[in-house]
Design a protein around this motif. Sequence first.
Motif, PDB file in Angstrom:
ATOM      1  N   ALA A   1       0.827  -1.199   0.000  1.00 54.67           N
ATOM      2  CA  ALA A   1       0.000   0.000   0.000  1.00 54.67           C
ATOM      3  C   ALA A   1       0.866   1.255   0.000  1.00 54.67           C
ATOM      4  O   ALA A   1       2.007   1.238   0.464  1.00 54.67           O
ATOM      5  CB  ALA A   1      -0.901   0.003   1.230  1.00 54.67           C
TER       6      ALA A   1
ATOM      7  N   GLN B   1      -0.429   4.006   1.457  1.00 53.66           N
ATOM      8  CA  GLN B   1      -0.837   4.624   2.717  1.00 53.66           C
ATOM      9  C   GLN B   1      -1.203   3.544   3.715  1.00 53.66           C
ATOM     10  O   GLN B   1      -1.694   2.495   3.330  1.00 53.66           O
ATOM     11  CB  GLN B   1      -2.067   5.517   2.505  1.00 53.66           C
TER      12      GLN B   1
ATOM     13  N   ASP C   1      -4.826   2.505   3.692  1.00 51.70           N
ATOM     14  CA  ASP C   1      -5.091   1.688   2.523  1.00 51.70           C
ATOM     15  C   ASP C   1      -4.801   0.211   2.833  1.00 51.70           C
ATOM     16  O   ASP C   1      -5.585  -0.676   2.503  1.00 51.70           O
ATOM     17  CB  ASP C   1      -4.188   2.202   1.402  1.00 51.70           C
TER      18      ASP C   1
END
Length: 101
Positions: free
Chosen positions: A7, A9, A12
Motif C-alpha cells: 500500500a 498509505q 489503505d
Amino acid sequence: MIRIYTALQRYDAYLVADRLNQAGIKSHVFNQHASSIVGDVPPDVGQPQVWIERECDLERAQIVLRDIASAGSAKADVLCGRCGEPSPANFDLCWNCGAQL
Ligand SMILES: [Zn+2]
C-alpha cells in the motif's frame, strides 16, 4: 505467508486487510509504522504491506483486491474543468463554481 498487496498509505493497507478478513481470509498488515524510513530503503520495503496466512486463499484474495480497486475507481472524484476542484462522481455540476462536469 504471502505478500498480496503493498500500500501507499497505512489506511489503505488496513482497508485491504479488513476486507480480506471479512471475506474469511486471514491477513496481516506489516510495516505499518515504517513509512518514515521510506527514502532510505527501496520503497516497497518501507511501505505498509498486506500478507495473507494461507497460500490457498491467494486466488480469492486477488478477487477481493480487484473488487476494492474497481469500487475505488467508480467512486473517484471528478475534477472540475473550470476551477479544478474535485467533486463526487455522481455530481452533474461542480459544487464550487457550478460548471458542468
Ligand atoms: Zn468548478
